[in-house]
Write a protein that holds these residues in place. Sequence first.
Motif, PDB file in Angstrom:
ATOM      1  N   UNK A 157      16.178   7.716  -9.683  1.00  0.00           N
ATOM      2  CA  UNK A 157      16.414   7.239 -11.044  1.00  0.00           C
ATOM      3  C   UNK A 157      15.467   7.913 -12.038  1.00  0.00           C
ATOM      4  N   UNK A 158      14.226   8.085 -11.631  1.00  0.00           N
ATOM      5  CA  UNK A 158      13.256   8.744 -12.518  1.00  0.00           C
ATOM      6  C   UNK A 158      13.666  10.194 -12.784  1.00  0.00           C
ATOM      7  N   UNK A 159      14.129  10.859 -11.747  1.00  0.00           N
ATOM      8  CA  UNK A 159      14.505  12.262 -11.874  1.00  0.00           C
ATOM      9  C   UNK A 159      15.783  12.429 -12.677  1.00  0.00           C
ATOM     10  N   UNK A 160      16.754  11.542 -12.460  1.00  0.00           N
ATOM     11  CA  UNK A 160      18.077  11.701 -13.078  1.00  0.00           C
ATOM     12  C   UNK A 160      18.168  11.044 -14.452  1.00  0.00           C
ATOM     13  N   UNK A 161      17.595   9.838 -14.594  1.00  0.00           N
ATOM     14  CA  UNK A 161      17.744   9.073 -15.835  1.00  0.00           C
ATOM     15  C   UNK A 161      16.450   8.921 -16.621  1.00  0.00           C
ATOM     16  N   UNK A 162      15.331   9.102 -15.957  1.00  0.00           N
ATOM     17  CA  UNK A 162      14.059   8.846 -16.617  1.00  0.00           C
ATOM     18  C   UNK A 162      13.778   7.369 -16.785  1.00  0.00           C
ATOM     19  N   UNK A 163      14.511   6.523 -16.059  1.00  0.00           N
ATOM     20  CA  UNK A 163      14.326   5.074 -16.167  1.00  0.00           C
ATOM     21  C   UNK A 163      15.405   4.342 -15.387  1.00  0.00           C
ATOM     22  N   UNK A 164      15.557   3.052 -15.698  1.00  0.00           N
ATOM     23  CA  UNK A 164      16.534   2.229 -14.999  1.00  0.00           C
ATOM     24  C   UNK A 164      17.471   1.573 -15.997  1.00  0.00           C
ATOM     25  N   UNK A 165      18.575   1.048 -15.489  1.00  0.00           N
ATOM     26  CA  UNK A 165      19.471   0.187 -16.266  1.00  0.00           C
ATOM     27  C   UNK A 165      19.748  -1.065 -15.437  1.00  0.00           C
ATOM     28  N   UNK A 166      20.446  -2.030 -16.026  1.00  0.00           N
ATOM     29  CA  UNK A 166      20.805  -3.222 -15.278  1.00  0.00           C
ATOM     30  C   UNK A 166      21.671  -2.901 -14.067  1.00  0.00           C
ATOM     31  N   UNK A 167      22.575  -1.925 -14.225  1.00  0.00           N
ATOM     32  CA  UNK A 167      23.404  -1.500 -13.099  1.00  0.00           C
ATOM     33  C   UNK A 167      22.546  -0.971 -11.958  1.00  0.00           C
ATOM     34  N   UNK A 168      21.493  -0.261 -12.302  1.00  0.00           N
ATOM     35  CA  UNK A 168      20.605   0.302 -11.278  1.00  0.00           C
ATOM     36  C   UNK A 168      19.896  -0.801 -10.503  1.00  0.00           C
ATOM     37  N   UNK A 169      19.572  -1.899 -11.172  1.00  0.00           N
ATOM     38  CA  UNK A 169      18.932  -3.023 -10.488  1.00  0.00           C
ATOM     39  C   UNK A 169      19.870  -3.598  -9.427  1.00  0.00           C
ATOM     40  N   UNK A 170      21.125  -3.865  -9.823  1.00  0.00           N
ATOM     41  CA  UNK A 170      22.084  -4.423  -8.885  1.00  0.00           C
ATOM     42  C   UNK A 170      22.376  -3.486  -7.739  1.00  0.00           C
ATOM     43  N   UNK A 171      22.545  -2.194  -8.039  1.00  0.00           N
ATOM     44  CA  UNK A 171      22.819  -1.209  -6.996  1.00  0.00           C
ATOM     45  C   UNK A 171      21.646  -1.090  -6.035  1.00  0.00           C
ATOM     46  N   UNK A 172      20.426  -1.075  -6.577  1.00  0.00           N
ATOM     47  CA  UNK A 172      19.239  -0.968  -5.729  1.00  0.00           C
ATOM     48  C   UNK A 172      19.156  -2.135  -4.751  1.00  0.00           C
ATOM     49  N   UNK A 173      19.432  -3.331  -5.242  1.00  0.00           N
ATOM     50  CA  UNK A 173      19.386  -4.504  -4.369  1.00  0.00           C
ATOM     51  C   UNK A 173      20.382  -4.388  -3.224  1.00  0.00           C
ATOM     52  N   UNK A 174      21.638  -4.077  -3.528  1.00  0.00           N
ATOM     53  CA  UNK A 174      22.667  -4.033  -2.490  1.00  0.00           C
ATOM     54  C   UNK A 174      22.390  -2.923  -1.480  1.00  0.00           C
ATOM     55  N   UNK A 175      21.923  -1.773  -1.938  1.00  0.00           N
ATOM     56  CA  UNK A 175      21.634  -0.673  -1.023  1.00  0.00           C
ATOM     57  C   UNK A 175      20.443  -1.023  -0.134  1.00  0.00           C
ATOM     58  N   UNK A 176      19.416  -1.617  -0.718  1.00  0.00           N
ATOM     59  CA  UNK A 176      18.246  -2.015   0.074  1.00  0.00           C
ATOM     60  C   UNK A 176      18.610  -3.101   1.089  1.00  0.00           C
ATOM     61  N   UNK A 177      19.417  -4.056   0.671  1.00  0.00           N
ATOM     62  CA  UNK A 177      19.839  -5.107   1.588  1.00  0.00           C
ATOM     63  C   UNK A 177      20.657  -4.518   2.731  1.00  0.00           C
ATOM     64  N   UNK A 178      21.552  -3.581   2.423  1.00  0.00           N
ATOM     65  CA  UNK A 178      22.355  -2.935   3.461  1.00  0.00           C
ATOM     66  C   UNK A 178      21.468  -2.180   4.443  1.00  0.00           C
ATOM     67  N   UNK A 179      20.431  -1.522   3.930  1.00  0.00           N
ATOM     68  CA  UNK A 179      19.519  -0.794   4.813  1.00  0.00           C
ATOM     69  C   UNK A 179      18.780  -1.746   5.749  1.00  0.00           C
ATOM     70  N   UNK A 180      18.475  -2.952   5.265  1.00  0.00           N
ATOM     71  CA  UNK A 180      17.799  -3.927   6.112  1.00  0.00           C
ATOM     72  C   UNK A 180      18.752  -4.467   7.170  1.00  0.00           C
ATOM     73  N   UNK A 181      20.015  -4.730   6.781  1.00  0.00           N
ATOM     74  CA  UNK A 181      21.014  -5.127   7.784  1.00  0.00           C
ATOM     75  C   UNK A 181      21.144  -4.033   8.842  1.00  0.00           C
ATOM     76  N   UNK A 182      21.135  -2.793   8.414  1.00  0.00           N
ATOM     77  CA  UNK A 182      21.286  -1.655   9.318  1.00  0.00           C
ATOM     78  C   UNK A 182      20.140  -1.633  10.330  1.00  0.00           C
ATOM     79  N   UNK A 183      18.910  -1.767   9.843  1.00  0.00           N
ATOM     80  CA  UNK A 183      17.748  -1.718  10.736  1.00  0.00           C
ATOM     81  C   UNK A 183      17.706  -2.930  11.662  1.00  0.00           C
TER      82      UNK A 183
END
Length: 250
Positions: A215-241
């Motif tokens: 996000x820092x490299x592409x947008x230089x920051x975050x948006x509300x969409x990025x918060x929701x996406x980050x949560x779901x991806x992180x949660x999926x990675x934890x389910x995976x592990x």
Amino acid sequence: MNQILAAFIFFTRLPFWKIKSVPDECFKHVVSYWSFSGWLTGGIMAICFWGVSQILPVSIAVIAALTVRLLITGALHEDGLADFFDGFGGGRDRESTLRIMKDSHIGTYGVLGLIIYYLLGYQLLSSINPSYTPFILLCCDSYCKFVCSHILWLLPYARKEEEESKAKVIYSRQNYKEETASAIGGLLPLVFMPHSFFITLPVPILVFIYIQHLLRKRLGGYTGDCCGASFLICELSMWFSIAIVSGLIR
């Protein structure tokens, strides 16, 4: 308590607004209390899974649990995930990525992202010992929201003005008191997690670090969409592990 109630109002479709009205200022702090909303959404998912699994196959219970969270949140985070994939898949630079993410129409990347996310989530949760699943649903939800709340510490808001935000609110960065509250909300439910799965706790942290770097490299920051996406991806990675660890300890 106003901030926690604001988090419940903001992150769910349940009528908490009927309990008490909260000042608009409280909604700028909802990410700091995001992990507490995980107690509600993760807890209801856990109860739903346990109840359905008593009378129907585990696979149906997994679908029911995932569906009930969609109903509770109004697919708030899934909307962010779809916009995230659309923006990063179709955008060529910062401006075009932000423009695509703000578009209310879903694109090819968003559709494919949601399909892959739910296929993986269904398969991963179905592969875990069902006696553990209710605790995993509760703990992963609240813990990953706590992890992802640190996006406010690490990145500025990517858009220029509050009016450009789809939610019409820009989150305030946590102070140390709010960070402590967020940690309580995210870490306390871990007492219910089987100790053999504690080894998976660093995984969503590492995934989150990578996402915020992107996000820092592409947008230089975050948006509300990025918060929701980050949560779901992180949660999926934890389910995976957890699914991997679960297979190793059988």
